[in-house]
Design a protein around this motif. Structure first.
Motif, PDB file in Angstrom:
ATOM      1  N   LEU A 178     100.042 -69.935  30.118  1.00  0.00           N
ATOM      2  CA  LEU A 178      99.105 -71.029  29.895  1.00  0.00           C
ATOM      3  C   LEU A 178      99.716 -72.077  28.969  1.00  0.00           C
ATOM      4  O   LEU A 178     100.551 -71.759  28.117  1.00  0.00           O
ATOM      5  CB  LEU A 178      97.804 -70.513  29.260  1.00  0.00           C
ATOM      6  CG  LEU A 178      96.919 -69.579  30.094  1.00  0.00           C
ATOM      7  CD1 LEU A 178      95.784 -69.038  29.232  1.00  0.00           C
ATOM      8  CD2 LEU A 178      96.359 -70.298  31.310  1.00  0.00           C
ATOM      9  N   SER A 179      99.267 -73.316  29.115  1.00  0.00           N
ATOM     10  CA  SER A 179      99.667 -74.361  28.178  1.00  0.00           C
ATOM     11  C   SER A 179      98.966 -74.135  26.843  1.00  0.00           C
ATOM     12  O   SER A 179      98.005 -73.351  26.745  1.00  0.00           O
ATOM     13  CB  SER A 179      99.283 -75.733  28.726  1.00  0.00           C
ATOM     14  OG  SER A 179      97.865 -75.869  28.761  1.00  0.00           O
TER      15      SER A 179
ATOM     16  N   ALA B  52      91.585 -73.279  24.709  1.00  0.00           N
ATOM     17  CA  ALA B  52      90.308 -73.252  25.427  1.00  0.00           C
ATOM     18  C   ALA B  52      89.889 -71.817  25.738  1.00  0.00           C
ATOM     19  O   ALA B  52      88.697 -71.468  25.639  1.00  0.00           O
ATOM     20  CB  ALA B  52      90.417 -74.065  26.714  1.00  0.00           C
ATOM     21  N   GLU B  53      90.859 -70.971  26.116  1.00  0.00           N
ATOM     22  CA  GLU B  53      90.561 -69.561  26.390  1.00  0.00           C
ATOM     23  C   GLU B  53      90.028 -68.857  25.146  1.00  0.00           C
ATOM     24  O   GLU B  53      89.073 -68.080  25.208  1.00  0.00           O
ATOM     25  CB  GLU B  53      91.819 -68.852  26.891  1.00  0.00           C
ATOM     26  CG  GLU B  53      92.166 -69.135  28.334  1.00  0.00           C
ATOM     27  CD  GLU B  53      91.419 -68.208  29.287  1.00  0.00           C
ATOM     28  OE1 GLU B  53      90.714 -67.298  28.822  1.00  0.00           O
ATOM     29  OE2 GLU B  53      91.543 -68.405  30.510  1.00  0.00           O
TER      30      GLU B  53
ATOM     31  N   SER C  59      95.316 -75.006  27.142  1.00  0.00           N
ATOM     32  CA  SER C  59      94.566 -74.020  27.910  1.00  0.00           C
ATOM     33  C   SER C  59      94.363 -72.736  27.112  1.00  0.00           C
ATOM     34  O   SER C  59      93.307 -72.094  27.196  1.00  0.00           O
ATOM     35  CB  SER C  59      95.291 -73.709  29.224  1.00  0.00           C
ATOM     36  OG  SER C  59      95.352 -74.857  30.045  1.00  0.00           O
TER      37      SER C  59
END
Length: 308
Positions: free
Chosen positions: A235-236, A242-243, A239
């Motif tokens: 993931l970036s 956000a997770e 991201s």
């Protein structure tokens, strides 16, 4: 001042990170004002050593390597600096409000309003600390995630033994004791009328250990699965953050609608029980409450000073 192993262990037992979020996620509430530690000097000691206590508590779950240790220690210190500057003044405001309310009779609605005032403080702490986890998570090895899973299982089994096993009488006695300790921290020693309030509250409660246990297991599994998704290269940075925030949101507000309804019912019960307990307090107990809150206000004001 560095804590000895004995002192650290003793403080960890008394200044245990609040159990809003199980396992790793307790990081985000570990630095909340330690009102659960009795005695004014102990409050200051617990808060001033919160980064160290939080580090050792987290390390017991994740077994940090040297690089992770440096990062986590530094971030916990910065988190506490932020908390001193931005959150403690808000705690002072709530504590002073409690002081003003202390001599009066309380309704369950007033108690719940106080609970509601603290929710934004937890959300603010989560928002501030989430980037640390988003950066840390991709560095966790498979061995560390296995270690975390074992520790969470061990924690779950211990909780199960305490709350799902034994006779109903034994479990009720544990719940009364769980309520008694913080009550006596505020009011001093309770007398029979107040003890009767606690016993009645436990007897009438909708608390269901199996329901709470299932939600705990859901949180554990959710945390482990999310950390797996945050492994390197998947993931970036945006991201990943956000997770983490989504995970914390699910921990604060369960995606299980039936559990949310159950949790709200328990909260309302707790508000009624605390209001009834407060309204049964003797003049001496009311005075003790005012003195205790005054001590907490003094502690919080003293703790607002930046660390040297």
């Amino acid at each position: 001042m560095t804590l000895s192993i004995h002192s650290r262990s003793r403080l960890l037992q008394r200044f245990r990170p609040f159990r809003i979020i199980d396992g790793l996620l307790a990081l985000f509430v570990a630095l909340s004002l330690s009102l659960g530690v009795s005695g004014c000097s102990a409050v200051r000691l617990g808060y001033n050593h919160a980064p160290e206590l939080s580090y050792w508590w987290l390390d017991s779950f994740l077994d940090f390597n040297e690089t992770q240790t440096l990062k986590v220690r530094a971030d916990l210190a910065l988190l506490q600096d932020w908390h001193r500057a931005h959150e403690l003044p808000l705690y002072v405001s709530t504590l002073e409000k409690m002081q003003r309310m202390a001599p009066s009779k309380l309704s369950p609605e007033q108690v719940c309003e106080l609970f509601d005032e603290l929710k934004p403080r937890l959300h603010a702490l989560i928002d501030q600390a989430a980037p640390t986890v988003a950066v840390l998570a991709p560095t966790l090895t498979a061995e560390q995630l296995d270690h975390l899973a074992r520790q969470l299982n061990k924690r779950g089994e211990k909780w199960r033994e305490e709350w799902l096993e034994g006779t109903p009488t034994e479990r009720s006695a544990r719940r009364v004791k769980q309520l008694l300790e913080p009550a006596e921290m505020l009011y001093g020693q309770l007398e029979e009328p107040q003890l009767a309030v606690l016993r009645a509250a436990v007897a009438a409660s909708a608390f269901d250990a199996a329901t709470s246990y299932r939600e705990s297991l859901r949180r554990h599994q959710d945390a482990l699965q999310t950390l797996q998704r945050l492994q390197p290269g998947t993931l970036s940075e945006g991201s990943a953050l956000a997770e983490v925030r989504a995970l914390l949101g699910r921990a604060m507000d369960s995606p299980d609608a039936s559990y949310r309804h159950y949790s709200e019912k328990i909260t309302q019960e707790n508000c009624r029980a605390f209001a009834t307990l407060h309204n049964s307090a003797t003049p001496a107990q009311q005075l003790k409450l005012i003195e205790t809150l005054s001590g907490y206000v003094s502690d919080a004001r003293a703790l607002m000073a930046p660390r040297p």
